[in-house]
Write a protein that holds these residues in place. Structure first.
Motif, PDB file in Angstrom:
ATOM      1  N   LYS A  28       0.831  -1.207   0.000  1.00  0.00           N
ATOM      2  CA  LYS A  28       0.000   0.000   0.000  1.00  0.00           C
ATOM      3  C   LYS A  28       0.868   1.261   0.000  1.00  0.00           C
ATOM      4  O   LYS A  28       0.535   2.267  -0.619  1.00  0.00           O
ATOM      5  CB  LYS A  28      -0.957  -0.017   1.187  1.00  0.00           C
TER       6      LYS A  28
ATOM      7  N   SER B 251       2.826   1.483  -3.671  1.00  0.00           N
ATOM      8  CA  SER B 251       2.037   2.010  -4.792  1.00  0.00           C
ATOM      9  C   SER B 251       1.322   3.302  -4.441  1.00  0.00           C
ATOM     10  O   SER B 251       0.786   3.970  -5.320  1.00  0.00           O
ATOM     11  CB  SER B 251       0.973   0.981  -5.179  1.00  0.00           C
ATOM     12  N   ASN B 252       1.298   3.632  -3.145  1.00  0.00           N
ATOM     13  CA  ASN B 252       0.477   4.750  -2.668  1.00  0.00           C
ATOM     14  C   ASN B 252      -0.986   4.526  -3.052  1.00  0.00           C
ATOM     15  O   ASN B 252      -1.689   5.442  -3.475  1.00  0.00           O
ATOM     16  CB  ASN B 252       1.004   6.084  -3.222  1.00  0.00           C
ATOM     17  N   TRP B 253      -1.420   3.275  -2.934  1.00  0.00           N
ATOM     18  CA  TRP B 253      -2.779   2.864  -3.313  1.00  0.00           C
ATOM     19  C   TRP B 253      -3.334   2.030  -2.167  1.00  0.00           C
ATOM     20  O   TRP B 253      -2.680   1.078  -1.737  1.00  0.00           O
ATOM     21  CB  TRP B 253      -2.693   2.038  -4.597  1.00  0.00           C
TER      22      TRP B 253
ATOM     23  N   GLN C  78      -3.771  -5.259  -6.641  1.00  0.00           N
ATOM     24  CA  GLN C  78      -2.976  -4.268  -7.351  1.00  0.00           C
ATOM     25  C   GLN C  78      -2.263  -4.966  -8.503  1.00  0.00           C
ATOM     26  O   GLN C  78      -1.604  -5.979  -8.306  1.00  0.00           O
ATOM     27  CB  GLN C  78      -1.934  -3.635  -6.426  1.00  0.00           C
TER      28      GLN C  78
ATOM     29  N   GLY D 269      -3.190  -0.420 -11.492  1.00  0.00           N
ATOM     30  CA  GLY D 269      -4.356  -0.046 -10.700  1.00  0.00           C
ATOM     31  C   GLY D 269      -4.993  -1.260 -10.063  1.00  0.00           C
ATOM     32  O   GLY D 269      -4.425  -2.353 -10.045  1.00  0.00           O
TER      33      GLY D 269
END
Length: 103
Positions: A64, A67-69, A74, A83
């Motif tokens: 997390k 990916s800064n997601w 992912q 994405g």
């Protein structure tokens, strides 16, 4: 021992198509991960490398940040973050994902 971010980097750059997911390709453990697998199969991906984040708490948290997601699954193609499930669905519907995995 390698730190978690370096470990993730090595996985992402070591395989053309990588999916960080809950469960495995054979037994996805959430609907979004199952959807991602189905989309990749339908896109003609035959060299998929999956990482079951449920088996590795460090990777589960670290991906997390990497990916800064905030969510799983992912998808990474050729070392680039693509994405999650929703983005994959949109890209599949537009034909963009199929083009990306063939490139």
């Amino acid at each position: 021992m390698m730190d978690t971010q370096a470990k993730i980097e090595a996985i992402v750059t070591g395989h053309p198509v990588v999916l960080f997911m809950k469960g495995t390709a054979q037994f996805p453990q959430c609907g979004f991960s199952g959807n991602a697998i189905n989309i990749l199969r339908a896109s003609g991906v035959d060299n998929l490398h999956t990482v079951n984040i449920l088996e590795d708490e460090e990777v589960r948290q670290g991906i997390k940040q990497f990916s800064n997601w905030p969510t799983i699954p992912q998808l990474y193609i050729n070392g680039e973050f693509v994405g999650g499930s929703d983005i994959m669905t949109e890209m599949f519907q537009s034909g963009e994902l199929q083009a990306l995995v063939k490139a």
